[in-house]
Design a protein around this motif. Structure first.
Motif, PDB file in Angstrom:
ATOM      1  N   ASN A  52       0.791  -1.232   0.000  1.00  0.00           N
ATOM      2  CA  ASN A  52       0.000   0.000   0.000  1.00  0.00           C
ATOM      3  C   ASN A  52       0.828   1.290   0.000  1.00  0.00           C
ATOM      4  OD1 ASN A  52       0.932  -0.192   2.578  1.00  0.00           O
ATOM      5  ND2 ASN A  52      -1.062  -0.197   3.575  1.00  0.00           N
ATOM      6  N   SER A  53       2.150   1.202   0.098  1.00  0.00           N
ATOM      7  CA  SER A  53       3.005   2.385  -0.073  1.00  0.00           C
ATOM      8  C   SER A  53       4.455   1.955  -0.241  1.00  0.00           C
ATOM      9  CB  SER A  53       2.898   3.343   1.128  1.00  0.00           C
ATOM     10  OG  SER A  53       3.592   2.830   2.238  1.00  0.00           O
ATOM     11  N   GLY A  54       5.257   2.883  -0.726  1.00  0.00           N
ATOM     12  CA  GLY A  54       6.697   2.639  -0.811  1.00  0.00           C
ATOM     13  C   GLY A  54       7.292   2.464   0.576  1.00  0.00           C
ATOM     14  N   THR A  55       6.766   3.222   1.522  1.00  0.00           N
ATOM     15  CA  THR A  55       7.243   3.129   2.903  1.00  0.00           C
ATOM     16  C   THR A  55       6.988   1.732   3.475  1.00  0.00           C
ATOM     17  OG1 THR A  55       6.789   5.478   3.172  1.00  0.00           O
ATOM     18  CG2 THR A  55       7.021   4.185   5.191  1.00  0.00           C
ATOM     19  N   SER A  56       5.795   1.179   3.204  1.00  0.00           N
ATOM     20  CA  SER A  56       5.496  -0.187   3.652  1.00  0.00           C
ATOM     21  C   SER A  56       6.464  -1.182   3.018  1.00  0.00           C
ATOM     22  CB  SER A  56       4.067  -0.584   3.279  1.00  0.00           C
ATOM     23  OG  SER A  56       3.137   0.301   3.834  1.00  0.00           O
ATOM     24  N   ILE A  78      20.485  12.679   1.737  1.00  0.00           N
ATOM     25  CA  ILE A  78      19.669  13.417   0.751  1.00  0.00           C
ATOM     26  C   ILE A  78      18.611  12.454   0.217  1.00  0.00           C
ATOM     27  CG2 ILE A  78      19.667  14.654  -1.472  1.00  0.00           C
ATOM     28  CD1 ILE A  78      20.890  16.326   0.709  1.00  0.00           C
ATOM     29  N   THR A  79      17.552  12.296   0.993  1.00  0.00           N
ATOM     30  CA  THR A  79      16.461  11.407   0.613  1.00  0.00           C
ATOM     31  C   THR A  79      15.231  11.778   1.434  1.00  0.00           C
ATOM     32  OG1 THR A  79      15.767   9.093   0.364  1.00  0.00           O
ATOM     33  CG2 THR A  79      17.045   9.612   2.339  1.00  0.00           C
ATOM     34  N   PHE A  80      14.113  11.133   1.089  1.00  0.00           N
ATOM     35  CA  PHE A  80      12.913  11.273   1.907  1.00  0.00           C
ATOM     36  C   PHE A  80      13.129  10.470   3.198  1.00  0.00           C
ATOM     37  CE2 PHE A  80       8.347  10.088   2.744  1.00  0.00           C
ATOM     38  CZ  PHE A  80       7.993  11.351   3.189  1.00  0.00           C
ATOM     39  N   GLU A 156      17.850  -1.398  -2.229  1.00  0.00           N
ATOM     40  CA  GLU A 156      17.909  -0.280  -3.171  1.00  0.00           C
ATOM     41  C   GLU A 156      16.576   0.484  -3.088  1.00  0.00           C
ATOM     42  OE1 GLU A 156      17.780  -1.984  -7.113  1.00  0.00           O
ATOM     43  OE2 GLU A 156      19.245  -0.553  -7.881  1.00  0.00           O
ATOM     44  N   ASP A 157      16.628   1.763  -2.668  1.00  0.00           N
ATOM     45  CA  ASP A 157      15.412   2.577  -2.665  1.00  0.00           C
ATOM     46  C   ASP A 157      15.286   3.227  -4.044  1.00  0.00           C
ATOM     47  OD1 ASP A 157      13.341   4.381  -2.425  1.00  0.00           O
ATOM     48  OD2 ASP A 157      13.939   5.126  -0.448  1.00  0.00           O
ATOM     49  N   ALA A 158      14.480   2.584  -4.899  1.00  0.00           N
ATOM     50  CA  ALA A 158      14.288   3.052  -6.278  1.00  0.00           C
ATOM     51  C   ALA A 158      12.932   3.748  -6.414  1.00  0.00           C
ATOM     52  CB  ALA A 158      14.408   1.886  -7.249  1.00  0.00           C
ATOM     53  N   SER A 159      12.505   4.413  -5.335  1.00  0.00           N
ATOM     54  CA  SER A 159      11.225   5.138  -5.366  1.00  0.00           C
ATOM     55  C   SER A 159      11.174   6.162  -6.495  1.00  0.00           C
ATOM     56  CB  SER A 159      10.990   5.851  -4.034  1.00  0.00           C
ATOM     57  OG  SER A 159      10.840   4.917  -3.000  1.00  0.00           O
ATOM     58  N   HIS A 160      12.360   6.704  -6.872  1.00  0.00           N
ATOM     59  CA  HIS A 160      12.415   7.703  -7.948  1.00  0.00           C
ATOM     60  C   HIS A 160      12.738   7.058  -9.295  1.00  0.00           C
ATOM     61  CE1 HIS A 160      13.834  11.060  -4.919  1.00  0.00           C
ATOM     62  NE2 HIS A 160      12.755  10.417  -4.507  1.00  0.00           N
ATOM     63  N   ALA A 161      13.080   5.790  -9.311  1.00  0.00           N
ATOM     64  CA  ALA A 161      13.885   5.282 -10.420  1.00  0.00           C
ATOM     65  C   ALA A 161      13.273   4.144 -11.220  1.00  0.00           C
ATOM     66  CB  ALA A 161      15.270   4.878  -9.899  1.00  0.00           C
ATOM     67  N   LEU A 182      10.000   0.244  -4.810  1.00  0.00           N
ATOM     68  CA  LEU A 182       9.406   1.252  -5.702  1.00  0.00           C
ATOM     69  C   LEU A 182       8.274   1.965  -4.968  1.00  0.00           C
ATOM     70  CD1 LEU A 182       8.934  -1.095  -8.807  1.00  0.00           C
ATOM     71  CD2 LEU A 182      10.850   0.467  -8.398  1.00  0.00           C
ATOM     72  N   SER A 183       7.987   3.205  -5.376  1.00  0.00           N
ATOM     73  CA  SER A 183       6.823   3.937  -4.860  1.00  0.00           C
ATOM     74  C   SER A 183       5.945   4.349  -6.041  1.00  0.00           C
ATOM     75  CB  SER A 183       7.261   5.192  -4.102  1.00  0.00           C
ATOM     76  OG  SER A 183       6.140   6.047  -3.881  1.00  0.00           O
ATOM     77  N   PHE A 184       4.641   4.289  -5.824  1.00  0.00           N
ATOM     78  CA  PHE A 184       3.690   4.699  -6.873  1.00  0.00           C
ATOM     79  C   PHE A 184       2.843   5.884  -6.420  1.00  0.00           C
ATOM     80  CE2 PHE A 184       4.024  -0.090  -7.213  1.00  0.00           C
ATOM     81  CZ  PHE A 184       5.014  -0.071  -8.184  1.00  0.00           C
ATOM     82  N   VAL A 187       3.359  11.659  -7.533  1.00  0.00           N
ATOM     83  CA  VAL A 187       4.486  12.422  -8.106  1.00  0.00           C
ATOM     84  C   VAL A 187       5.548  11.519  -8.718  1.00  0.00           C
ATOM     85  CG1 VAL A 187       4.222  14.396  -6.549  1.00  0.00           C
ATOM     86  CG2 VAL A 187       5.796  12.542  -5.914  1.00  0.00           C
ATOM     87  N   LYS A 188       5.486  10.219  -8.466  1.00  0.00           N
ATOM     88  CA  LYS A 188       6.544   9.301  -8.902  1.00  0.00           C
ATOM     89  C   LYS A 188       6.335   8.868 -10.357  1.00  0.00           C
ATOM     90  CE  LYS A 188       8.349   9.671  -4.788  1.00  0.00           C
ATOM     91  NZ  LYS A 188       8.236   8.777  -3.637  1.00  0.00           N
ATOM     92  N   MET A 189       7.049   7.832 -10.800  1.00  0.00           N
ATOM     93  CA  MET A 189       7.131   7.537 -12.231  1.00  0.00           C
ATOM     94  C   MET A 189       5.818   7.024 -12.830  1.00  0.00           C
ATOM     95  SD  MET A 189      10.064   8.661 -12.653  1.00  0.00           S
ATOM     96  CE  MET A 189      10.017   8.344 -14.408  1.00  0.00           C
ATOM     97  N   HIS A 324      14.192  19.258  -2.523  1.00  0.00           N
ATOM     98  CA  HIS A 324      14.498  17.840  -2.254  1.00  0.00           C
ATOM     99  C   HIS A 324      15.974  17.715  -1.950  1.00  0.00           C
ATOM    100  CE1 HIS A 324      10.912  17.665  -4.904  1.00  0.00           C
ATOM    101  NE2 HIS A 324      10.552  16.743  -4.046  1.00  0.00           N
ATOM    102  N   TYR A 325      16.365  17.448  -0.777  1.00  0.00           N
ATOM    103  CA  TYR A 325      15.599  17.235   0.438  1.00  0.00           C
ATOM    104  C   TYR A 325      16.284  17.973   1.578  1.00  0.00           C
ATOM    105  CZ  TYR A 325      13.119  13.289  -1.726  1.00  0.00           C
ATOM    106  OH  TYR A 325      12.332  12.506  -2.523  1.00  0.00           O
ATOM    107  N   ILE A 326      15.538  18.244   2.651  1.00  0.00           N
ATOM    108  CA  ILE A 326      16.190  18.647   3.896  1.00  0.00           C
ATOM    109  C   ILE A 326      16.976  17.416   4.364  1.00  0.00           C
ATOM    110  CG2 ILE A 326      15.807  19.380   6.289  1.00  0.00           C
ATOM    111  CD1 ILE A 326      12.955  20.336   5.232  1.00  0.00           C
TER     112      ILE A 326
END
Ligand code: PLP
Length: 381
Positions: A52-56, A78-80, A156-161, A182-184, A187-189, A324-326
Motif C-alpha cells: 500500500n506504499s513505498g514506505t510499507s 539526501i532522501t525522503f 535499493e530505494d528506487a522510489s524515484h527510479a 518502488l513507490s507509486f 508524483v513518482k514515475m 528535495h531534500y532537507i
C-alpha cells in the motif's frame, strides 16, 4: 499552479479502475497478481510484492532482511525520511554516508572510507540503503562490490527510479541489490494513488515479504508448521501487518505501466530542454544523465543565500518549485538520536542551494518557458 511533478491519468486508466468497481473483488482479487507480473516483466525481476506504499515496502524489506535492534543500517542523508525510518521501525541504529557533491547520490568514496574505519572499530553495517536520487542511478556495481567485501546486504530505494537503467538493464532486476523498493505515489514515475512494491530475486525473501504484508499469515500447505486441520486452516507464523494493495490501485498501476517508457522519454526531453534554456543562468544544472528516469529536475543556485527569496517568489508566480531534500540527519527526530549540523557537509551544502523545477510528462513548452523566464528575472540576469 504548475506543480513540480504530476500524474498523467487517461480514459483507459479511469476505465480500468471503474471495471474493478464493477467486479467481484475490490481487494485480494486478480488485479494485484496481474500488476505484480507486469512489474516482473518490465524489470526482469522474478518476484514483485505490491503493497500500500513505498514506505510499507521499505519496512517489509528491512523485516525480511532480518534488520533488528543492535544492527547498523546506513543510507543517504539526501532522501525522503522513509529511507531511514524503515530501519528505525525495526529498532536498528541508522547512520548516513555523505553524498557526491554533483549527483546528490550516496558517495562511493565516502562509503569506502566509512567502511574502512568501521572495520577497524568493529562497527560495520548490516545493511546499506542506496537511494537513486532524482532517478539517476547510484554506482550500484561499486556498491555491490563493497557489499561483498564487507559483508553487508543492499536494499535499493528506487522510489524515484522505475524506468531508469543500469548497464542498459531496468533498475529492479536484482543484479546489485537483495531487494529493490518502488513507490507509486502520484508524483513518482507511475501511480496507483498510494502504493509501492518490493522486487527481489530471492525466493525466501519474497515469501517472507508476501506473508508479512498480510499479518504474517500463510495458507500455503507446503509452508505450514503444524498439521493442517481442514481447508479453512491458516497459520500466523510471524508478526506482520496489513500492508496489502487494493485491486483498484493495482488496476490503475497495470494501466499506467505500458506508458512508463513514454513518461521517461518525455521527462528526458524536458530535462534536455531545461539544460539548454538554463545554460546562461547562475545555476548549476543536474548532470544530463540519459540513464535516469528523471523523477526530479534539481537545480542549485550559485548563491544559495537567494534560495528562500527565489523559492517564495516562484511559488507566488504560480510555479510549484520544491526542495528535495532537507538532509534527514537534521530532522529533530534524528538530532535527538545524536546527529548535528556539520555531520555530512556535502549533503548540507547540496541542500543549501537546491530547488526542484517542474518536470512531468505533460509539462508544456510554454509552461517550461515561463518557469525559466521567471527564474531569470528573479536571479537578475
Ligand atoms: C516517495 C518516497 C518514498 C516513500 O514512498 P511512499 O509511497 O510515499 O510511501 C521512499 N523513499 C523515497 C526516496 C521517496 O521519494
Amino acid at each position: 499552479m504548475i506543480p513540480y511533478s504530476r500524474q498523467q491519468i487517461n480514459e483507459a486508466d479511469i476505465e480500468a479502475v471503474v471495471s474493478v468497481l464493477r467486479s467481484d473483488f475490490l481487494t485480494q482479487g486478480p488485479a494485484v497478481p496481474a500488476f505484480e507480473q507486469a512489474l516482473c516483466d518490465y524489470t526482469s525481476s522474478p518476484h514483485a510484492i505490491a503493497v500500500n506504499s513505498g514506505t510499507s515496502a521499505l519496512h517489509l524489506a528491512c523485516m525480511a532482511l532480518g534488520v533488528q535492534p543492535g544492527q547498523r543500517v546506513w543510507t543517504s542523508p539526501i532522501t525522503f525520511v522513509a529511507s531511514a525510518n524503515c530501519a528505525r521501525y525495526c529498532g536498528a541504529d541508522v547512520s548516513f554516508v555523505d553524498v557526491d557533491p554533483q549527483s546528490g547520490n550516496l558517495s562511493v568514496q565516502a562509503l569506502e572510507q566509512r567502511l574502512e574505519a568501521a572495520e577497524r572499530n568493529g562497527t560495520l553495517p548490516h545493511l546499506v540503503i542506496p537511494v537513486h536520487f532524482s532517478g539517476a542511478p547510484c554506482p550500484m556495481e561499486a556498491i555491490a562490490a563493497l557489499g561483498k567485501r564487507y559483508g553487508f546486504r543492499i536494499l535499493e530505494d528506487a522510489s524515484h527510479a522505475l524506468g531508469a537503467r543500469i548497464d542498459e538493464a531496468a533498475v529492479g532486476n536484482g543484479h546489485f541489490a537483495d531487494i529493490t523498493v518502488l513507490s507509486f505515489h502520484p508524483v513518482k514515475m507511475i501511480t496507483t494513488a498510494e502504493g509501492g512494491a518490493a522486487l527481489t530475486c530471492d525466493d525466501s525473501l519474497a515469501e517472507s515479504m508476501r506473508q508479512l504484508r498480510t499479518h504474517g499469515i500463510t495458507k500455503d500447505a507446503a509452508l505450514l508448521e503444524q498439521p493442517g486441520e481442514g481447508s479453512w486452516y491458516y497459520e500466523q507464523q510471524a508478526l506482520g501487518y496489513n500492508y496489502r494493495m487494493t485491486d483498484l490501485q493495482a488496476a490503475l498501476g497495470l494501466s499506467q505501466l505500458p506508458r512508463l517508457d513514454s513518461f521517461v522519454e518525455a521527462r528526458l526531453a524536458r530535462a534536455r530542454r531545461y539544460d539548454r534554456l538554463l545554460r546562461t543562468l547562475p545555476v548549476q544544472r543536474p548532470p544530463l544523465d540519459e540513464t535516469s528516469s528523471w523523477h526530479l529536475y534539481p537545480i542549485r543556485l550559485r548563491e544559495s543565500a537567494k534560495r528562500q527569496h527565489v523559492f517564495e517568489s516562484m511559488r507566488a508566480a504560480g510555479i510549484g518549485v520544491q526542495v528535495h531534500y532537507i538532509p534527514v540527519h537534521l530532522q529533530p527526530y534524528y538530532r535527538r538520536l545524536g546527529f548535528s549540523p556539520g555531520d555530512y557537509p556535502n549533503a548540507e551544502h547540496y541542500y543549501a542551494g537546491v530547488m526542484s523545477l517542474p518536470l512531468f510528462p505533460d509539462l508544456k513548452d510554454d509552461e517550461q518557458d515561463r518557469v525559466v523566464t521567471t527564474l531569470r528575472e528573479l536571479l537578475g540576469d
